[in-house]
Design an enzyme around this catalytic site. Structure first.
Site, PDB file in Angstrom:
ATOM      1  N   HIS A 204     -21.672  -5.411  36.249  1.00 11.67           N
ATOM      2  CA  HIS A 204     -21.301  -4.069  35.795  1.00 11.67           C
ATOM      3  C   HIS A 204     -19.904  -4.123  35.198  1.00 11.67           C
ATOM      4  CE1 HIS A 204     -24.452  -2.770  38.905  1.00 11.67           C
ATOM      5  NE2 HIS A 204     -24.984  -2.794  37.699  1.00 11.67           N
TER       6      HIS A 204
ATOM      7  N   HIS B 244     -27.469  -9.765  41.103  1.00 11.56           N
ATOM      8  CA  HIS B 244     -27.837  -8.669  42.014  1.00 11.56           C
ATOM      9  C   HIS B 244     -29.204  -8.869  42.645  1.00 11.56           C
ATOM     10  CE1 HIS B 244     -25.156  -6.596  38.981  1.00 11.56           C
ATOM     11  NE2 HIS B 244     -24.550  -6.339  40.111  1.00 11.56           N
TER      12      HIS B 244
ATOM     13  N   GLU C 284     -28.938  -3.659  43.292  1.00 12.17           N
ATOM     14  CA  GLU C 284     -29.071  -4.557  44.455  1.00 12.17           C
ATOM     15  C   GLU C 284     -29.833  -3.854  45.576  1.00 12.17           C
ATOM     16  OE1 GLU C 284     -25.415  -6.286  46.139  1.00 12.17           O
ATOM     17  OE2 GLU C 284     -26.428  -6.204  48.087  1.00 12.17           O
TER      18      GLU C 284
ATOM     19  N   THR D 181     -24.076  -5.727  49.664  1.00  9.36           N
ATOM     20  CA  THR D 181     -23.046  -6.761  49.862  1.00  9.36           C
ATOM     21  C   THR D 181     -21.629  -6.290  49.547  1.00  9.36           C
ATOM     22  OG1 THR D 181     -23.500  -7.516  47.611  1.00  9.36           O
ATOM     23  CG2 THR D 181     -24.590  -8.715  49.407  1.00  9.36           C
TER      24      THR D 181
ATOM     25  N   CYS E   7     -20.587  -9.207  51.796  1.00 10.74           N
ATOM     26  CA  CYS E   7     -20.286 -10.607  51.478  1.00 10.74           C
ATOM     27  C   CYS E   7     -18.812 -10.936  51.715  1.00 10.74           C
ATOM     28  CB  CYS E   7     -20.714 -10.938  50.045  1.00 10.74           C
ATOM     29  SG  CYS E   7     -19.631 -10.269  48.777  1.00 10.74           S
TER      30      CYS E   7
ATOM     31  N   SER F 161     -18.755  -0.612  38.233  1.00  9.23           N
ATOM     32  CA  SER F 161     -18.728  -1.670  39.253  1.00  9.23           C
ATOM     33  C   SER F 161     -18.520  -1.045  40.630  1.00  9.23           C
ATOM     34  CB  SER F 161     -17.595  -2.651  38.928  1.00  9.23           C
ATOM     35  OG  SER F 161     -17.211  -3.351  40.080  1.00  9.23           O
TER      36      SER F 161
ATOM     37  N   SER G  80     -16.412  -8.637  39.442  1.00 10.14           N
ATOM     38  CA  SER G  80     -17.031  -9.055  38.170  1.00 10.14           C
ATOM     39  C   SER G  80     -16.006  -9.039  37.030  1.00 10.14           C
ATOM     40  CB  SER G  80     -18.219  -8.148  37.845  1.00 10.14           C
ATOM     41  OG  SER G  80     -17.843  -6.791  37.840  1.00 10.14           O
TER      42      SER G  80
END
Ligand code: SF4
Length: 287
Positions: free
Chosen positions: A39, A74, A126, A160, A190, A218, A262
């Site tokens: 994103h 994703h 996701e 995540t 994550c 994002s 990202s």
């Protein structure tokens, strides 16, 4: 004005690995990226310029026209994977292993007989990939949505990239409103997201304002902006140096800089350079 870069900022290993895979694609014009790779508008523009075919996340229902189809970091559901494979598509899979871990957690909780609660943003690609393989579930975005589910076993996992503070407050609300239920929790936030958030919390102690670089859609970038604002620090979400406004920093002595998972290294450097220039101009105003 002093500019301090967060100890951890910018692109995570999952997105870097996906971009490396794309670098190895011999014929971009014959490959469809199934949804947005990340994103981040700048990354998507660069991929388009290299000739990759891309379909928006909400336009993935018709089968891709090319045989080669790239699955983004994703991830997708097993259901969607089967649909593509049965149509003869050759899948180039860049699903992040930490997203796969979240899918596995959801399946495990369901197999254990839990009603599954997915902490995350409704409609996010996701989250969509995770819930498409579930039968008995609910997505929870904030503590106010938590209800008494009337189930003996509840299983919680997370998108995540959600902030740990949000996870904590939702877990507390679930326990409070479902006092008689057995609650299982699998932490699938994550490590790169946790590292970003830890570095952000540390930086917030030292600055009066924050600049967060990342795509406007994002999830983790937006979460970092929201966290700064919750802590009473004004945060400016920018995609690149051109989005900066020197007036934001007129009363600021120390500004922090961080970026979503990202965001390209070059975007962070460009913004850092522009902030240093704004700082320099503040020291030497035009006569
Ligand atoms: S944000 Fe986390 S889960 Fe997503 S691609 Fe990066 S490392 Fe993987």
């Amino acid at each position: 004005m002093r500019v301090i870069l967060a100890d951890v900022a910018g692109m995570c290993f999952g997105v870097r690995a996906a971009l490396r895979t794309l670098d190895g694609v011999a014929h971009p014009g014959e490959t469809t990226i199934h949804g947005e790779l990340v994103h981040n508008e700048i990354v998507l523009t660069q991929l388009g310029a290299r000739g990759f075919r891309m379909v928006g996340e909400s336009q993935r229902d018709p089968l891709p026209e090319t045989r080669d189809v790239l699955i983004t970091a994703h991830g997708i559901s097993q259901r969607e994977r089967r649909r593509l494979e049965e149509a003869g598509k050759n899948l180039i899979d860049t699903t992040c292993p930490l997203v796969t871990r979240a899918h596995d957690a959801a399946q495990r909780l369901q197999a254990e007989g839990c009603f599954v609660l997915v902490i995350g943003r409704r409609g996010h690609v996701e989250v969509q990939g995770i819930i498409e393989d579930l039968t008995d579930y609910e997505v929870v975005q904030h503590p106010g949505e938590v209800r008494a589910y009337g189930k003996p076993r509840l299983g919680i996992l997370c998108q995540t990239t959600v902030p740990e503070s949000l996870v904590q407050s939702i877990r507390e609300a679930v326990a409070q409103r479902n006092a008689n239920a057995e609650v299982r929790f699998l932490d699938t936030v994550c490590q790169p997201t946790k590292d970003h958030q830890t570095a952000l919390r540390k930086l917030l102690q030292q600055v009066q304002a924050m600049v967060v670089v990342g795509g406007m859609r994002s999830n983790n970038t937006r979460a970092m902006v929201a966290h700064c604002q919750e802590q009473g620090i004004s945060a400016h979400h920018v995609r690149c140096a051109a989005d900066l406004n020197p007036e934001w920093f007129e009363e600021i002595d120390v500004v922090g800089l961080t970026a979503g998972t990202s965001t390209l290294d070059e975007s962070i450097e460009e913004v850092r350079f522009a902030l240093e220039r704004i700082a320099h101009d503040k020291l030497a105003p035009v006569a």
